[in-house]
Scaffold this active site. Sequence first.
Site, PDB file in Angstrom:
ATOM      1  N   GLY A   8      19.885  22.727 -28.093  1.00 41.77           N
ATOM      2  CA  GLY A   8      20.190  22.859 -26.656  1.00 41.77           C
ATOM      3  C   GLY A   8      21.124  24.042 -26.438  1.00 41.77           C
ATOM      4  O   GLY A   8      22.003  24.006 -25.584  1.00 41.77           O
ATOM      5  N   ALA A  10      20.903  26.794 -25.045  1.00 40.12           N
ATOM      6  CA  ALA A  10      20.932  27.486 -23.746  1.00 40.12           C
ATOM      7  C   ALA A  10      21.639  26.661 -22.674  1.00 40.12           C
ATOM      8  O   ALA A  10      21.845  27.128 -21.562  1.00 40.12           O
ATOM      9  CB  ALA A  10      19.506  27.797 -23.293  1.00 40.12           C
ATOM     10  N   MET A  13      26.802  23.078 -22.499  1.00 36.28           N
ATOM     11  CA  MET A  13      27.582  22.844 -23.722  1.00 36.28           C
ATOM     12  C   MET A  13      27.100  23.745 -24.855  1.00 36.28           C
ATOM     13  O   MET A  13      27.912  24.231 -25.648  1.00 36.28           O
ATOM     14  CB  MET A  13      27.481  21.369 -24.135  1.00 36.28           C
ATOM     15  CG  MET A  13      28.430  20.446 -23.396  1.00 36.28           C
ATOM     16  SD  MET A  13      30.164  20.953 -23.526  1.00 36.28           S
ATOM     17  CE  MET A  13      30.421  20.911 -25.287  1.00 36.28           C
ATOM     18  N   GLY A  98      26.731  14.681 -29.179  1.00 36.37           N
ATOM     19  CA  GLY A  98      27.566  14.565 -27.979  1.00 36.37           C
ATOM     20  C   GLY A  98      26.778  14.049 -26.788  1.00 36.37           C
ATOM     21  O   GLY A  98      27.354  13.787 -25.734  1.00 36.37           O
ATOM     22  N   THR A 100      25.073  11.977 -23.990  1.00 35.66           N
ATOM     23  CA  THR A 100      25.452  10.696 -23.380  1.00 35.66           C
ATOM     24  C   THR A 100      24.256  10.154 -22.586  1.00 35.66           C
ATOM     25  O   THR A 100      23.202  10.784 -22.512  1.00 35.66           O
ATOM     26  CB  THR A 100      26.656  10.852 -22.426  1.00 35.66           C
ATOM     27  OG1 THR A 100      26.253  11.669 -21.317  1.00 35.66           O
ATOM     28  CG2 THR A 100      27.841  11.484 -23.126  1.00 35.66           C
ATOM     29  N   ALA A 122      29.997  10.601 -30.417  1.00 35.30           N
ATOM     30  CA  ALA A 122      31.117  10.311 -29.516  1.00 35.30           C
ATOM     31  C   ALA A 122      30.779  10.765 -28.110  1.00 35.30           C
ATOM     32  O   ALA A 122      30.293  11.888 -27.919  1.00 35.30           O
ATOM     33  CB  ALA A 122      32.381  11.021 -29.991  1.00 35.30           C
ATOM     34  N   ASN A 124      32.780  11.530 -25.999  1.00 34.93           N
ATOM     35  CA  ASN A 124      33.703  12.594 -25.620  1.00 34.93           C
ATOM     36  C   ASN A 124      34.369  13.140 -26.883  1.00 34.93           C
ATOM     37  O   ASN A 124      34.976  12.394 -27.631  1.00 34.93           O
ATOM     38  CB  ASN A 124      34.753  12.077 -24.642  1.00 34.93           C
ATOM     39  CG  ASN A 124      35.449  13.224 -23.942  1.00 34.93           C
ATOM     40  OD1 ASN A 124      35.965  14.124 -24.593  1.00 34.93           O
ATOM     41  ND2 ASN A 124      35.456  13.200 -22.620  1.00 34.93           N
ATOM     42  N   HIS A 156      32.919  14.210 -12.121  1.00 35.53           N
ATOM     43  CA  HIS A 156      32.229  15.276 -12.855  1.00 35.53           C
ATOM     44  C   HIS A 156      31.494  16.191 -11.876  1.00 35.53           C
ATOM     45  O   HIS A 156      31.295  15.833 -10.712  1.00 35.53           O
ATOM     46  CB  HIS A 156      31.206  14.703 -13.845  1.00 35.53           C
ATOM     47  CG  HIS A 156      31.826  14.206 -15.115  1.00 35.53           C
ATOM     48  ND1 HIS A 156      32.324  12.940 -15.237  1.00 35.53           N
ATOM     49  CD2 HIS A 156      32.044  14.822 -16.318  1.00 35.53           C
ATOM     50  CE1 HIS A 156      32.813  12.776 -16.465  1.00 35.53           C
ATOM     51  NE2 HIS A 156      32.661  13.895 -17.133  1.00 35.53           N
ATOM     52  N   LYS A 160      25.655  16.627 -13.337  1.00 38.28           N
ATOM     53  CA  LYS A 160      25.637  15.547 -14.347  1.00 38.28           C
ATOM     54  C   LYS A 160      24.589  14.504 -13.969  1.00 38.28           C
ATOM     55  O   LYS A 160      24.513  14.079 -12.822  1.00 38.28           O
ATOM     56  CB  LYS A 160      27.027  14.907 -14.463  1.00 38.28           C
ATOM     57  CG  LYS A 160      27.094  13.876 -15.579  1.00 38.28           C
ATOM     58  CD  LYS A 160      28.523  13.592 -16.004  1.00 38.28           C
ATOM     59  CE  LYS A 160      28.574  12.496 -17.052  1.00 38.28           C
ATOM     60  NZ  LYS A 160      27.930  12.914 -18.327  1.00 38.28           N
TER      61      LYS A 160
END
Length: 268
Positions: A8, A10, A13, A98, A100, A122, A124, A156, A160
């Site tokens: 990912g 691009a 994150m 990472g 979620t 995790a 976060n 956020h 999101k």
Amino acid sequence: MTRIAIVGVAGRMGRTLVNAVQQDDGATLAGGIVEPGSSLVGADIGELAGVGKLGVTAVDSLEAIADDIEVLIDFTTPQVTLANLAFCAEHGKRIVIGTTGLNDEELAELDAFRDRVPMVFAANMSVGVNLTLKLLETAAKALGDEGYDIEVIEAHHRHKVDAPSGTALKMGEVVAESLGRSLKEHGVFERVGQCGPRDPKEIGFATVRAGDIVGEHTVMFATEGERIEITHKASSRMTFAKGAVRAARWVADQGIGRFSMQDVLGLD
Ligand code: NAD
């Protein structure tokens, strides 16, 4: 040097992770993966991230770079992450996750890889948030069932896609576990209309989605006469990215198993 591939690359994150790996003396960029068929295949991932040419080009298949990489860092979507876990199991690679928004079924699928892949998962990756989880455990244990109402409020950016955030849910779980409650039973995720007075044991969640907020979380313990608020505010994605790179370096030396950021940071 830990040889890292960013899945990912691009994304929001992904680009930040390129920066973070570049700044880390113990890690090197060995690959960047974009969505299959993306027009970015072949692009230099340094240029993609705005740090200048790095000589590593984006690919859309992990198979193509399997021999070059040690650890994947994956901030994508649940289904992509599960496919990448299968890749790691097959090719003997490690992974930092990472992503979620996994539902119960997807979480169970992810967990099943704990016997096959060394992984850090995790919601976060920031050091500050993981310290905050420790503070919440202490607060919840000290306040116990002494009449403190517990509410989790998170904010956020407008892009999101999952709610409440994985971090808010993790905070709720830590508090619930410390109090011997179950979030499944006591979590309240919606209040609308005549919903009646608050159950003293409930743990309420409120979600804000607006503008470019990177990530803010507050857990409120409120009773008659006082209110305690424990807040974490992220002002840059770099905090998550640096944590993820730290986790990648750490997991490079671990055996098979599922680990958390608390394990990485030695907070457990
Ligand atoms: P984003 O949409 O900007 O990036 C996701 C990227 O994944 C996109 O560029 C997309 O093209 C790419 N992608 C989709 N399918 C792919 C595939 N098959 N192969 C390779 N790439 C693929 O999203 P984002 O804001 O970067 O967030 C990504 C995830 O990370 C979300 O789940 C978010 O909640 C989570 N997140 C976690 C933390 C943490 O600390 N754990 C922090 C921030 C964001």
